[in-house]
Enzyme design. Sequence first.
Site, PDB file in Angstrom:
ATOM      1  N   LYS A  83      32.849 -27.256  17.117  1.00 39.60           N
ATOM      2  CA  LYS A  83      33.184 -26.623  18.385  1.00 39.60           C
ATOM      3  C   LYS A  83      34.639 -26.153  18.324  1.00 39.60           C
ATOM      4  CE  LYS A  83      31.426 -27.773  22.948  1.00 39.60           C
ATOM      5  NZ  LYS A  83      31.376 -28.832  23.948  1.00 39.60           N
TER       6      LYS A  83
HETATM    7  C1  E4P Z   1      29.935 -27.940  26.945  1.00 36.99           C
HETATM    8  O1  E4P Z   1      29.825 -27.863  25.756  1.00 36.99           O
HETATM    9  C2  E4P Z   1      30.863 -28.847  27.633  1.00 36.99           C
HETATM   10  O2  E4P Z   1      30.842 -30.090  26.973  1.00 36.99           O
HETATM   11  C3  E4P Z   1      30.475 -29.142  29.047  1.00 36.99           C
HETATM   12  O3  E4P Z   1      29.279 -28.497  29.411  1.00 36.99           O
HETATM   13  C4  E4P Z   1      31.582 -29.012  30.029  1.00 36.99           C
HETATM   14  O4  E4P Z   1      31.084 -29.345  31.305  1.00 36.99           O
HETATM   15  P1  E4P Z   1      32.040 -29.716  32.544  1.00 36.99           P
HETATM   16  O5  E4P Z   1      32.560 -28.441  33.108  1.00 36.99           O
HETATM   17  O6  E4P Z   1      31.105 -30.396  33.506  1.00 36.99           O
HETATM   18  O7  E4P Z   1      33.103 -30.613  32.011  1.00 36.99           O
END
Ligand code: E4P
Length: 216
Positions: A83
């Site tokens: 990521k």
């Molecule tokens: C995606 O890859 C992220 O881990 C996640 O969806 C972020 O979500 P949030 O906005 O609820 O922290």
Amino acid sequence: MKLFIDTANITEIKEMAEAGVIDGVTTNPSLVAKEGHQFHKLIAEICAIVNGPVSAEVMALNTADMVTEAHKLAKIHANVVIKIPMTMDGLRAVRILTSEEIATNVTLVFSPNQALLAAKAGAKFVSPFVGRIDDCGGDGMDLVTQIMDIYDNYAFDTEVIVASVRHPLHVVQAALIGADIATLPYAILKKMPDHPLTDIGITRFLSDWEGGRKNG
Ligand code: E4P
């Protein structure tokens, strides 16, 4: 449509894997920090449970360090997806990792142009954060529609992960748009099988069955 679970919690991942409803896992630094485990060990443990893409995020902000971190993470398991935050340095890292056949997930995407650049750089996945856009008074699902249209127009292979999902309706909307993947917090996956009419139906069937047995 593929569903990923958006958590680093082993118990949650195991429960959903046993139900056969998840195709992969996404983690982020906040989710990993909450678990208080050693990062690489945790990712290895997750990969042993789920046979699908497992996103692990780099913490570095410059290309060279991102690539070094990515190489270490990619060694953990063949299913690890790196990521990378949506920055110019991140795009350069994606380009390098793609040339080495290491899969990437470009994260923190909030505009169609960011998604276009992620696809151009060769990202396997792109993660628009719908909930965070909605939180600011925007329309996160509108962004997903735009990205899907752009990718369709030019036949980009990059898969769209609808991320930052806040409620079950987001999942329905993502599915109707035709998003490739939605990554869901455990709490939302838990809500999806529920319907009051299902519960009422089960109770009624049970009482009718018991009544019939008494009569028969
Ligand atoms: C995606 O890859 C992220 O881990 C996640 O969806 C972020 O979500 P949030 O906005 O609820 O922290």
